[in-house]
Design a protein around this motif. Structure first.
Motif, PDB file in Angstrom:
ATOM      1  N   GLY A  59       0.701  -1.326  -0.181  1.00  0.00           N
ATOM      2  CA  GLY A  59       0.222  -0.103   0.107  1.00  0.00           C
ATOM      3  C   GLY A  59       1.137   1.219  -0.210  1.00  0.00           C
ATOM      4  O   GLY A  59       0.837   2.125  -0.762  1.00  0.00           O
ATOM      5  N   VAL A  60       1.665   1.139   0.894  1.00  0.00           N
ATOM      6  CA  VAL A  60       2.695   2.688   0.941  1.00  0.00           C
ATOM      7  C   VAL A  60       3.785   2.328  -0.520  1.00  0.00           C
ATOM      8  O   VAL A  60       3.533   3.755  -1.278  1.00  0.00           O
ATOM      9  CB  VAL A  60       3.837   2.013   2.142  1.00  0.00           C
ATOM     10  N   ALA A  61       4.066   1.960  -1.504  1.00  0.00           N
ATOM     11  CA  ALA A  61       4.557   2.126  -2.236  1.00  0.00           C
ATOM     12  C   ALA A  61       3.169   2.506  -3.424  1.00  0.00           C
ATOM     13  O   ALA A  61       3.830   3.296  -4.334  1.00  0.00           O
ATOM     14  CB  ALA A  61       4.720   0.647  -2.804  1.00  0.00           C
ATOM     15  N   VAL A  62       2.190   1.898  -3.109  1.00  0.00           N
ATOM     16  CA  VAL A  62       0.822   2.452  -4.346  1.00  0.00           C
ATOM     17  C   VAL A  62       1.376   3.320  -4.133  1.00  0.00           C
ATOM     18  O   VAL A  62       0.943   4.551  -4.662  1.00  0.00           O
ATOM     19  CB  VAL A  62       0.093   1.379  -4.691  1.00  0.00           C
ATOM     20  N   LEU A  63       1.291   4.335  -2.676  1.00  0.00           N
ATOM     21  CA  LEU A  63       1.063   5.288  -2.351  1.00  0.00           C
ATOM     22  C   LEU A  63       2.253   6.578  -3.236  1.00  0.00           C
ATOM     23  O   LEU A  63       1.359   8.022  -3.960  1.00  0.00           O
ATOM     24  CB  LEU A  63       1.075   5.387  -1.005  1.00  0.00           C
ATOM     25  N   TRP A  64       3.829   6.483  -3.397  1.00  0.00           N
ATOM     26  CA  TRP A  64       4.418   6.661  -3.532  1.00  0.00           C
ATOM     27  C   TRP A  64       3.694   6.810  -4.947  1.00  0.00           C
ATOM     28  O   TRP A  64       4.565   8.122  -5.512  1.00  0.00           O
ATOM     29  CB  TRP A  64       5.900   6.112  -2.877  1.00  0.00           C
ATOM     30  N   THR A  65       3.613   6.432  -5.754  1.00  0.00           N
ATOM     31  CA  THR A  65       3.737   5.914  -6.615  1.00  0.00           C
ATOM     32  C   THR A  65       2.347   6.894  -7.355  1.00  0.00           C
ATOM     33  O   THR A  65       2.699   8.023  -8.157  1.00  0.00           O
ATOM     34  CB  THR A  65       2.483   4.981  -7.982  1.00  0.00           C
ATOM     35  N   CYS A  66       1.377   7.320  -6.237  1.00  0.00           N
ATOM     36  CA  CYS A  66      -0.289   7.553  -6.719  1.00  0.00           C
ATOM     37  C   CYS A  66       0.737   9.487  -6.211  1.00  0.00           C
ATOM     38  O   CYS A  66       0.462  10.253  -6.544  1.00  0.00           O
ATOM     39  CB  CYS A  66      -0.940   7.613  -5.511  1.00  0.00           C
ATOM     40  N   ILE A  67       1.363   9.287  -5.167  1.00  0.00           N
ATOM     41  CA  ILE A  67       1.414  10.615  -4.788  1.00  0.00           C
ATOM     42  C   ILE A  67       2.468  11.508  -6.146  1.00  0.00           C
ATOM     43  O   ILE A  67       2.544  12.436  -6.475  1.00  0.00           O
ATOM     44  CB  ILE A  67       2.462  11.093  -3.830  1.00  0.00           C
ATOM     45  N   THR A  68       3.782  10.982  -7.057  1.00  0.00           N
ATOM     46  CA  THR A  68       4.092  11.110  -8.140  1.00  0.00           C
ATOM     47  C   THR A  68       3.671  11.229  -9.621  1.00  0.00           C
ATOM     48  O   THR A  68       3.387  12.299  -9.612  1.00  0.00           O
ATOM     49  CB  THR A  68       5.245   9.421  -8.694  1.00  0.00           C
ATOM     50  N   ARG A  69       2.660  10.433  -9.088  1.00  0.00           N
ATOM     51  CA  ARG A  69       1.185  11.460 -10.412  1.00  0.00           C
ATOM     52  C   ARG A  69       0.493  12.128  -9.999  1.00  0.00           C
ATOM     53  O   ARG A  69       0.374  13.473 -11.285  1.00  0.00           O
ATOM     54  CB  ARG A  69       0.170   9.846 -10.450  1.00  0.00           C
ATOM     55  N   LEU A  70      -0.200  12.427  -8.852  1.00  0.00           N
ATOM     56  CA  LEU A  70      -0.582  13.598  -8.506  1.00  0.00           C
ATOM     57  C   LEU A  70       0.710  14.902  -9.181  1.00  0.00           C
ATOM     58  O   LEU A  70      -0.205  16.049  -9.151  1.00  0.00           O
ATOM     59  CB  LEU A  70      -0.803  13.759  -6.984  1.00  0.00           C
ATOM     60  N   ASP A  71       1.684  14.918  -8.169  1.00  0.00           N
ATOM     61  CA  ASP A  71       2.730  16.069  -8.375  1.00  0.00           C
ATOM     62  C   ASP A  71       2.489  16.492 -10.056  1.00  0.00           C
ATOM     63  O   ASP A  71       2.587  17.501 -10.447  1.00  0.00           O
ATOM     64  CB  ASP A  71       3.768  15.870  -7.635  1.00  0.00           C
ATOM     65  N   THR A  72       2.019  15.635 -10.826  1.00  0.00           N
ATOM     66  CA  THR A  72       2.155  15.326 -12.298  1.00  0.00           C
ATOM     67  C   THR A  72       1.221  16.417 -12.656  1.00  0.00           C
ATOM     68  O   THR A  72       1.504  17.195 -13.558  1.00  0.00           O
ATOM     69  CB  THR A  72       2.482  14.285 -12.827  1.00  0.00           C
ATOM     70  N   ILE A  73       0.630  15.676 -12.375  1.00  0.00           N
ATOM     71  CA  ILE A  73      -0.740  16.396 -13.425  1.00  0.00           C
ATOM     72  C   ILE A  73      -1.691  17.255 -12.516  1.00  0.00           C
ATOM     73  O   ILE A  73      -2.259  18.354 -13.126  1.00  0.00           O
ATOM     74  CB  ILE A  73      -2.115  15.190 -12.993  1.00  0.00           C
ATOM     75  N   LEU A  74      -1.291  17.797 -11.439  1.00  0.00           N
ATOM     76  CA  LEU A  74      -1.733  18.895 -10.695  1.00  0.00           C
ATOM     77  C   LEU A  74      -1.106  20.555 -11.197  1.00  0.00           C
ATOM     78  O   LEU A  74      -2.189  21.502 -11.658  1.00  0.00           O
ATOM     79  CB  LEU A  74      -0.929  19.030  -9.418  1.00  0.00           C
ATOM     80  N   PRO A  75       0.233  21.000 -12.503  1.00  0.00           N
ATOM     81  CA  PRO A  75       0.396  21.793 -12.719  1.00  0.00           C
ATOM     82  C   PRO A  75      -0.160  22.019 -13.918  1.00  0.00           C
ATOM     83  O   PRO A  75      -0.464  22.882 -14.689  1.00  0.00           O
ATOM     84  CB  PRO A  75       1.471  22.000 -12.615  1.00  0.00           C
ATOM     85  N   LEU A  76      -1.210  20.107 -14.255  1.00  0.00           N
ATOM     86  CA  LEU A  76      -1.475  20.716 -15.872  1.00  0.00           C
ATOM     87  C   LEU A  76      -2.745  20.767 -15.738  1.00  0.00           C
ATOM     88  O   LEU A  76      -3.547  21.369 -17.015  1.00  0.00           O
ATOM     89  CB  LEU A  76      -0.897  19.048 -16.598  1.00  0.00           C
ATOM     90  N   ILE A  77      -3.435  21.191 -14.891  1.00  0.00           N
ATOM     91  CA  ILE A  77      -5.415  20.980 -14.791  1.00  0.00           C
ATOM     92  C   ILE A  77      -5.502  22.119 -15.097  1.00  0.00           C
ATOM     93  O   ILE A  77      -6.640  22.241 -15.768  1.00  0.00           O
ATOM     94  CB  ILE A  77      -5.713  20.288 -13.007  1.00  0.00           C
ATOM     95  N   GLY A  78      -5.227  23.036 -14.721  1.00  0.00           N
ATOM     96  CA  GLY A  78      -5.757  24.536 -14.923  1.00  0.00           C
ATOM     97  C   GLY A  78      -7.695  24.506 -14.776  1.00  0.00           C
ATOM     98  O   GLY A  78      -7.883  25.877 -15.636  1.00  0.00           O
ATOM     99  N   GLU A  79      -8.131  24.403 -14.453  1.00  0.00           N
ATOM    100  CA  GLU A  79      -9.745  24.605 -13.270  1.00  0.00           C
ATOM    101  C   GLU A  79      -9.634  24.904 -12.670  1.00  0.00           C
ATOM    102  O   GLU A  79      -8.776  23.557 -11.586  1.00  0.00           O
ATOM    103  CB  GLU A  79     -10.472  23.496 -14.422  1.00  0.00           C
ATOM    104  N   ASP A  80      -9.716  25.962 -11.546  1.00  0.00           N
ATOM    105  CA  ASP A  80      -9.910  25.521 -10.014  1.00  0.00           C
ATOM    106  C   ASP A  80     -10.135  24.611  -9.225  1.00  0.00           C
ATOM    107  O   ASP A  80      -9.501  24.291  -9.000  1.00  0.00           O
ATOM    108  CB  ASP A  80     -10.480  26.914  -9.836  1.00  0.00           C
ATOM    109  N   TYR A  81     -11.523  24.424  -9.929  1.00  0.00           N
ATOM    110  CA  TYR A  81     -12.808  23.413  -8.460  1.00  0.00           C
ATOM    111  C   TYR A  81     -11.518  22.190  -9.381  1.00  0.00           C
ATOM    112  O   TYR A  81     -11.484  21.240  -7.751  1.00  0.00           O
ATOM    113  CB  TYR A  81     -13.607  23.347  -8.768  1.00  0.00           C
TER     114      TYR A  81
END
Length: 105
Positions: A59-81
């Motif tokens: 679970g911890v390993a999957v969590l770190w993968t998810c964090i990497t993905r969140l850090d990748t997508i957050l700057p790309l979303i471009g919509e406030d909500y």
């Protein structure tokens, strides 16, 4: 496996997340090959697992993968909500990850 970990902020963020509708117009959308719905479901499942039982090593390993993905997508979303929705997921993931990170780091 450790027992359930309860944290007031994590519980509050989780309650907020459970009440928040998925961002309109972002179903089926992906950024950099990362599907937003799957990422949401993965992080939500990990947070729920942590609140109920505590994560195991997988679970911890999957969590770190998810964090990497969140850090990748957050700057790309471009919509406030949608950005706020995924920023809350990132906060929850970070809170959970901090429990499995040695304090010296």
């Amino acid at each position: 496996m450790s027992g359930p970990h309860h944290d007031e902020r994590l519980s509050r963020l989780w309650e907020e997340h459970m009440r928040a509708p998925f961002p309109a117009g972002f179903r089926g959308v992906d950024f950099d090959g990362i599907d937003l719905i799957l990422l949401d479901a993965d992080v939500a499942g990990l947070v729920q697992w942590e609140l109920e039982d505590g994560l195991d090593d997988d679970g911890v390993a999957v969590l770190w993968t998810c964090i990497t993905r969140l850090d990748t997508i957050l700057p790309l979303i471009g919509e406030d909500y949608c950005t706020a929705y995924y920023a809350r997921l990132r906060l929850m993931a970070g809170d959970v990850a901090a429990r499995y990170t040695p304090s010296a780091i």
